[in-house]
Design a protein around this motif. Structure first.
Motif, PDB file in Angstrom:
ATOM      1  N   ALA A   1      35.306  31.875  47.624  1.00 12.85           N
ATOM      2  CA  ALA A   1      35.148  32.558  46.421  1.00 12.85           C
ATOM      3  C   ALA A   1      34.348  33.972  46.737  1.00 12.85           C
ATOM      4  O   ALA A   1      33.179  33.826  46.693  1.00 12.85           O
ATOM      5  N   HIS A   2      35.029  34.903  47.091  1.00  6.57           N
ATOM      6  CA  HIS A   2      34.450  36.382  47.257  1.00  6.57           C
ATOM      7  C   HIS A   2      34.672  37.236  46.095  1.00  6.57           C
ATOM      8  O   HIS A   2      35.552  36.986  45.374  1.00  6.57           O
ATOM      9  N   PRO A   3      33.695  37.909  45.629  1.00  8.37           N
ATOM     10  CA  PRO A   3      33.870  38.960  44.783  1.00  8.37           C
ATOM     11  C   PRO A   3      35.283  39.789  44.781  1.00  8.37           C
ATOM     12  O   PRO A   3      36.107  40.017  43.592  1.00  8.37           O
ATOM     13  N   ALA A   4      35.661  40.271  45.967  1.00  8.73           N
ATOM     14  CA  ALA A   4      36.694  41.144  45.972  1.00  8.73           C
ATOM     15  C   ALA A   4      38.028  40.176  45.871  1.00  8.73           C
ATOM     16  O   ALA A   4      38.921  40.969  45.155  1.00  8.73           O
ATOM     17  N   ILE A   5      38.209  38.958  45.810  1.00 11.14           N
ATOM     18  CA  ILE A   5      39.115  37.939  45.632  1.00 11.14           C
ATOM     19  C   ILE A   5      39.288  37.861  44.192  1.00 11.14           C
ATOM     20  O   ILE A   5      40.091  38.002  43.445  1.00 11.14           O
ATOM     21  N   ALA A   6      38.085  37.607  43.523  1.00  9.78           N
ATOM     22  CA  ALA A   6      38.063  37.290  41.997  1.00  9.78           C
ATOM     23  C   ALA A   6      38.363  38.903  41.426  1.00  9.78           C
ATOM     24  O   ALA A   6      39.027  38.755  40.230  1.00  9.78           O
ATOM     25  N   ASP A   7      38.008  39.962  41.687  1.00  6.86           N
ATOM     26  CA  ASP A   7      38.536  41.196  41.261  1.00  6.86           C
ATOM     27  C   ASP A   7      39.951  41.230  41.392  1.00  6.86           C
ATOM     28  O   ASP A   7      40.878  41.783  40.701  1.00  6.86           O
TER      29      ASP A   7
ATOM     30  N   LEU B   1      33.760  32.739  39.198  1.00  5.12           N
ATOM     31  CA  LEU B   1      33.310  34.132  39.477  1.00  5.12           C
ATOM     32  C   LEU B   1      34.418  34.864  38.917  1.00  5.12           C
ATOM     33  O   LEU B   1      33.910  36.137  38.409  1.00  5.12           O
ATOM     34  N   VAL B   2      35.563  34.591  38.700  1.00  2.00           N
ATOM     35  CA  VAL B   2      36.459  35.776  38.041  1.00  2.00           C
ATOM     36  C   VAL B   2      35.833  35.456  36.385  1.00  2.00           C
ATOM     37  O   VAL B   2      36.043  36.581  35.909  1.00  2.00           O
ATOM     38  N   ARG B   3      35.525  34.404  35.965  1.00  2.00           N
ATOM     39  CA  ARG B   3      34.922  34.410  34.568  1.00  2.00           C
ATOM     40  C   ARG B   3      33.685  35.534  34.384  1.00  2.00           C
ATOM     41  O   ARG B   3      33.745  36.206  33.283  1.00  2.00           O
ATOM     42  N   GLU B   4      32.789  35.466  35.504  1.00  2.00           N
ATOM     43  CA  GLU B   4      31.749  36.333  35.412  1.00  2.00           C
ATOM     44  C   GLU B   4      32.328  37.783  35.484  1.00  2.00           C
ATOM     45  O   GLU B   4      31.392  38.666  34.812  1.00  2.00           O
TER      46      GLU B   4
ATOM     47  N   ALA C   1      35.060  39.062  34.429  1.00  2.00           N
ATOM     48  CA  ALA C   1      35.984  39.318  33.350  1.00  2.00           C
ATOM     49  C   ALA C   1      35.224  38.817  31.856  1.00  2.00           C
ATOM     50  O   ALA C   1      36.147  37.981  31.333  1.00  2.00           O
ATOM     51  N   PRO C   2      34.497  39.378  31.724  1.00  2.00           N
ATOM     52  CA  PRO C   2      33.545  38.823  30.384  1.00  2.00           C
ATOM     53  C   PRO C   2      34.559  38.650  29.165  1.00  2.00           C
ATOM     54  O   PRO C   2      35.403  39.869  29.107  1.00  2.00           O
ATOM     55  N   GLY C   3      34.506  37.941  28.318  1.00  2.00           N
ATOM     56  CA  GLY C   3      35.275  37.917  27.273  1.00  2.00           C
ATOM     57  C   GLY C   3      36.815  37.328  27.609  1.00  2.00           C
ATOM     58  O   GLY C   3      37.692  37.048  26.402  1.00  2.00           O
ATOM     59  N   THR C   4      37.206  36.976  28.781  1.00  2.00           N
ATOM     60  CA  THR C   4      38.336  36.412  29.215  1.00  2.00           C
ATOM     61  C   THR C   4      38.081  34.873  29.198  1.00  2.00           C
ATOM     62  O   THR C   4      37.332  34.566  29.975  1.00  2.00           O
ATOM     63  N   ASP C   5      39.101  34.139  28.766  1.00  2.00           N
ATOM     64  CA  ASP C   5      39.266  32.838  29.029  1.00  2.00           C
ATOM     65  C   ASP C   5      39.831  32.504  30.308  1.00  2.00           C
ATOM     66  O   ASP C   5      41.050  32.714  30.288  1.00  2.00           O
ATOM     67  N   VAL C   6      39.216  32.009  31.171  1.00  2.00           N
ATOM     68  CA  VAL C   6      39.751  31.830  32.497  1.00  2.00           C
ATOM     69  C   VAL C   6      39.732  30.190  32.905  1.00  2.00           C
ATOM     70  O   VAL C   6      38.662  29.613  32.632  1.00  2.00           O
ATOM     71  N   ARG C   7      40.989  29.661  33.121  1.00  2.00           N
ATOM     72  CA  ARG C   7      40.986  28.285  33.242  1.00  2.00           C
ATOM     73  C   ARG C   7      41.627  27.789  34.800  1.00  2.00           C
ATOM     74  O   ARG C   7      42.672  28.647  34.877  1.00  2.00           O
TER      75      ARG C   7
END
Length: 230
Positions: free
Chosen positions: A206-212, A28-31, A33-39
């Motif tokens: 995995a909640h959008p607010a937590i990803a943000d 969800l974080v990847r979605e 934050a486009p362009g960011t490599d999230v691992r």
């Protein structure tokens, strides 16, 4: 310029539900934050480990974001030690808690049970893991105080979940529910279910607010790092 890698590090668990939830949050974080490599990375039990992820980056810039709700031993000791030994140039962001967005998500999960903080006659236990670090537990007590009729309870510290439930009943609560201060399901949240004798809300998940919030922590740490280096 390529954005630094966002290394999202969780504690890890023997329970596969925990890893599944963490990886869903990372997706969800990847979605968002486009362009960011999230691992993803883990401190224990799961793979890949934080040491391996950092070593595998070579000299690529990165920011480590702890997927932790409190600043206890793992945040204060384990993660800084691994980063210092592997990539001392990499900044470490603040833990996720106790951001108000997380408490909103906890209320939303409670709402899935048809309950709302402040409902007449409702007593709520805000259930967390618990720590030997008293300051980390005190944060949960302060969060619980933001909701009417709510007390903190811990799976591995005092007051325990059963004790908090008993206190609420003694204070006149007609109904009891448990709100989860857990990022993911696992054995400790199962223990809360066993001890509560009352409905227990799902983990924050995995909640959008937590990803943000993960993205916000990443950006703030990166900005502070760049200012210090300037």
């Amino acid at each position: 310029m390529t954005a630094p890698v966002l290394v999202a590090v969780a504690h890890g668990s023997r329970d596969p539900r925990s890893s599944t939830t963490v990886r869903a949050l990372v997706d969800l974080v990847r979605e968002r934050a486009p362009g960011t490599d999230v691992r993803p990375a883990f401190l224990d039990f799961d793979h890949p480990g934080l040491t391996d992820v950092l070593a595998g980056l070579g000299d690529r810039p990165a920011v480590v974001v702890p997927l932790l709700l409190g600043s206890a031993y793992h945040a204060r000791v384990d993660i800084p030690a691994i980063v210092a030994a592997t990539r001392p140039d990499v900044p470490v962001a603040d833990v996720l808690g106790p951001d108000p967005a997380l408490l909103d998500v906890a209320a939303e999960r409670l709402g899935e049970l048809g309950l709302t903080p402040g409902d007449p006659g409702l007593g709520i236990v805000l259930a967390a893991t618990g720590s030997t670090h008293a300051a980390a537990n005190e944060v949960v007590h302060r969060l619980a105080a933001r909701w009417p009729g709510t007390l903190a309870g811990f799976a591995t510290a005092t007051p325990g979940i059963g004790h908090a439930v008993a206190r609420l009943r003694a204070q006149g609560a007609e109904r009891i529910a448990v709100a989860s201060w857990f990022l993911a399901p696992g054995r400790l949240l199962d223990r809360v279910h066993e001890q509560a004798g009352a409905p227990v809300a799902e983990a924050l998940g995995a909640h959008p607010a937590i990803a943000d919030l993960v993205i916000t922590r990443y950006r703030r740490a990166l900005t502070s790092h760049l200012l210090r280096a300037a």
